[in-house]
Design a protein around this motif. Structure first.
Motif, PDB file in Angstrom:
ATOM      1  N   CYS A  62      12.848 -20.877  17.907  1.00  0.00           N
ATOM      2  CA  CYS A  62      11.327 -21.350  16.349  1.00  0.00           C
ATOM      3  C   CYS A  62      10.654 -20.586  16.832  1.00  0.00           C
ATOM      4  CB  CYS A  62      11.685 -22.182  16.042  1.00  0.00           C
ATOM      5  SG  CYS A  62      11.876 -24.473  17.566  1.00  0.00           S
ATOM      6  N   ALA A  63      10.091 -19.891  16.761  1.00  0.00           N
ATOM      7  CA  ALA A  63       8.909 -19.181  17.721  1.00  0.00           C
ATOM      8  C   ALA A  63       8.019 -19.056  16.560  1.00  0.00           C
ATOM      9  CB  ALA A  63       8.994 -17.778  18.331  1.00  0.00           C
ATOM     10  N   ASP A  64       8.455 -18.994  15.735  1.00  0.00           N
ATOM     11  CA  ASP A  64       8.016 -18.807  13.853  1.00  0.00           C
ATOM     12  C   ASP A  64       7.181 -19.979  12.841  1.00  0.00           C
ATOM     13  OD1 ASP A  64      10.475 -18.801  13.153  1.00  0.00           O
ATOM     14  OD2 ASP A  64      10.198 -17.669  12.455  1.00  0.00           O
ATOM     15  N   LEU A  65       7.857 -21.010  13.905  1.00  0.00           N
ATOM     16  CA  LEU A  65       7.537 -22.593  13.602  1.00  0.00           C
ATOM     17  C   LEU A  65       6.803 -23.534  14.729  1.00  0.00           C
ATOM     18  CD1 LEU A  65      11.170 -24.248  12.881  1.00  0.00           C
ATOM     19  CD2 LEU A  65       9.361 -22.958  11.512  1.00  0.00           C
TER      20      LEU A  65
ATOM     21  N   GLY B 125      14.482 -26.556   2.813  1.00  0.00           N
ATOM     22  CA  GLY B 125      13.348 -25.792   2.203  1.00  0.00           C
ATOM     23  C   GLY B 125      14.864 -25.207   2.101  1.00  0.00           C
ATOM     24  N   ILE B 126      16.461 -24.721   2.141  1.00  0.00           N
ATOM     25  CA  ILE B 126      16.878 -24.552   1.199  1.00  0.00           C
ATOM     26  C   ILE B 126      17.665 -25.225   0.510  1.00  0.00           C
ATOM     27  CG2 ILE B 126      18.892 -23.162   1.584  1.00  0.00           C
ATOM     28  CD1 ILE B 126      17.894 -21.438   3.909  1.00  0.00           C
ATOM     29  N   TYR B 127      17.826 -26.546   1.338  1.00  0.00           N
ATOM     30  CA  TYR B 127      17.879 -27.828   0.169  1.00  0.00           C
ATOM     31  C   TYR B 127      17.005 -27.903  -1.194  1.00  0.00           C
ATOM     32  CZ  TYR B 127      18.812 -32.133  -1.524  1.00  0.00           C
ATOM     33  OH  TYR B 127      18.774 -33.046  -2.895  1.00  0.00           O
ATOM     34  N   ASN B 128      15.715 -27.914  -0.889  1.00  0.00           N
ATOM     35  CA  ASN B 128      15.272 -27.771  -2.333  1.00  0.00           C
ATOM     36  C   ASN B 128      15.197 -26.537  -3.546  1.00  0.00           C
ATOM     37  OD1 ASN B 128      14.197 -30.367  -0.975  1.00  0.00           O
ATOM     38  ND2 ASN B 128      12.064 -29.191   0.019  1.00  0.00           N
ATOM     39  N   ILE B 129      14.776 -25.201  -2.333  1.00  0.00           N
ATOM     40  CA  ILE B 129      14.841 -24.803  -3.157  1.00  0.00           C
ATOM     41  C   ILE B 129      16.103 -24.233  -4.475  1.00  0.00           C
ATOM     42  CG2 ILE B 129      14.802 -21.195  -3.231  1.00  0.00           C
ATOM     43  CD1 ILE B 129      13.623 -21.925  -0.752  1.00  0.00           C
ATOM     44  N   LEU B 130      17.589 -24.763  -3.727  1.00  0.00           N
ATOM     45  CA  LEU B 130      18.799 -24.547  -4.931  1.00  0.00           C
ATOM     46  C   LEU B 130      18.291 -25.707  -5.830  1.00  0.00           C
ATOM     47  CD1 LEU B 130      20.942 -22.911  -1.297  1.00  0.00           C
ATOM     48  CD2 LEU B 130      19.895 -21.773  -3.537  1.00  0.00           C
TER      49      LEU B 130
ATOM     50  N   ILE C  22      14.727 -22.320   8.279  1.00  0.00           N
ATOM     51  CA  ILE C  22      13.714 -22.866   8.710  1.00  0.00           C
ATOM     52  C   ILE C  22      11.943 -22.534   8.218  1.00  0.00           C
ATOM     53  CG2 ILE C  22      12.194 -24.338   9.423  1.00  0.00           C
ATOM     54  CD1 ILE C  22      15.222 -25.550  11.019  1.00  0.00           C
ATOM     55  N   SER C  23      11.667 -21.326   9.319  1.00  0.00           N
ATOM     56  CA  SER C  23      10.891 -20.532   8.579  1.00  0.00           C
ATOM     57  C   SER C  23      10.851 -19.519   7.426  1.00  0.00           C
ATOM     58  CB  SER C  23      11.026 -19.515  10.032  1.00  0.00           C
ATOM     59  OG  SER C  23      11.393 -18.393  10.339  1.00  0.00           O
TER      60      SER C  23
END
Length: 228
Positions: A136-139, A22-27, A211-212
């Motif tokens: 990763c409780a928020d995934l 996700g961060i890769y895509n944004i950057l 990730i979240s």
């Protein structure tokens, strides 16, 4: 103001490099050149070498980013001449002569924490039944199951190897404090970043906040890339 266009990402234990997608895509969509380094998880020295190999290929400065145990690795690897700034994402940030283990012992573990003692081979695993809530409780459960299945074998040696020369002493440091972290309690993150005068941003998220909450974490990385 100059913008550093190279970003190097290092994941931590109990995970692999796919979590940075996700961060890769944004950057990448913002014009950055992003390298996702595979953390061998065999030792601190091997992790440093993996980052150095990536940095050696760059002809310009980079922002070096580490999550969790990856923070200990970037603390030493950040001394590479191509590193202009450091970003710690819910990450360990030891000082000279300190280890990640020392810091995790400065606060009681959360009930959700599932880090197990090293096995006969010196490998540390995370209790499967606690992985979702502890990491990763928020995934989704599906995402947590994939993360658990794709993690590397984490050797305890890296957790107890002291830092020789902490790069945050001489280079700008930014941090993300994950407020719902059950693996590295937020108070430990706060203590490390306050000691080092790291510019910290609070983000509501689990230990897997990168990730979240990729947009918010990417914002911190982008801030670190802008040098006066």
């Amino acid at each position: 103001m100059k913008t550093i266009k190279n970003i190097v990402l290092m994941h931590g234990a109990f995970a692999d490099g796919s979590g940075w997608r996700g961060i890769y895509n944004i950057l990448n969509n913002s014009g950055y050149n992003v390298t996702v380094v595979h953390n061998p998880l065999t030792s601190l020295e091997d992790g440093i070498q993996a980052i150095n190999t990536a940095l050696d290929k760059l002809d310009e400065s980079a922002v070096l980013v580490g999550h969790s145990y990856g923070g200990a690795i970037i603390t030493e690897a950040g001394n590479h001449p191509n590193v202009a700034a450091l970003v710690y994402v819910a990450a360990f940030q030891p000082g000279d002569g300190e280890t990640a283990l020392q810091w995790i012992q400065t606060a009681p573990p959360a009930p959700e924490n599932g880090i197990l003692p090293p096995d006969e081979k010196g490998i540390i695993y995370y209790e499967k039944d606690k992985y979702h809530m502890g990491i990763c409780a928020d995934l989704s459960i599906e995402d947590a199951d994939f993360m658990y299945a794709s993690q590397g074998a984490f050797y305890a040696k890296g957790f107890v190897t002291p830092i020789k020369n902490a790069a945050w002493k001489s280079k700008p440091a930014y941090g993300v404090i994950a407020t719902e972290d059950k693996s590295i309690p937020p108070e430990i993150q706060e203590a490390m970043y306050k000691r080092s005068k790291t510019i910290a941003t609070y983000v509501k998220g689990s230990h897997a906040v990168y990730i979240s909450q990729p947009e918010l974490v990417a914002d911190v990385i982008i801030s670190a890339s802008r040098i006066d």
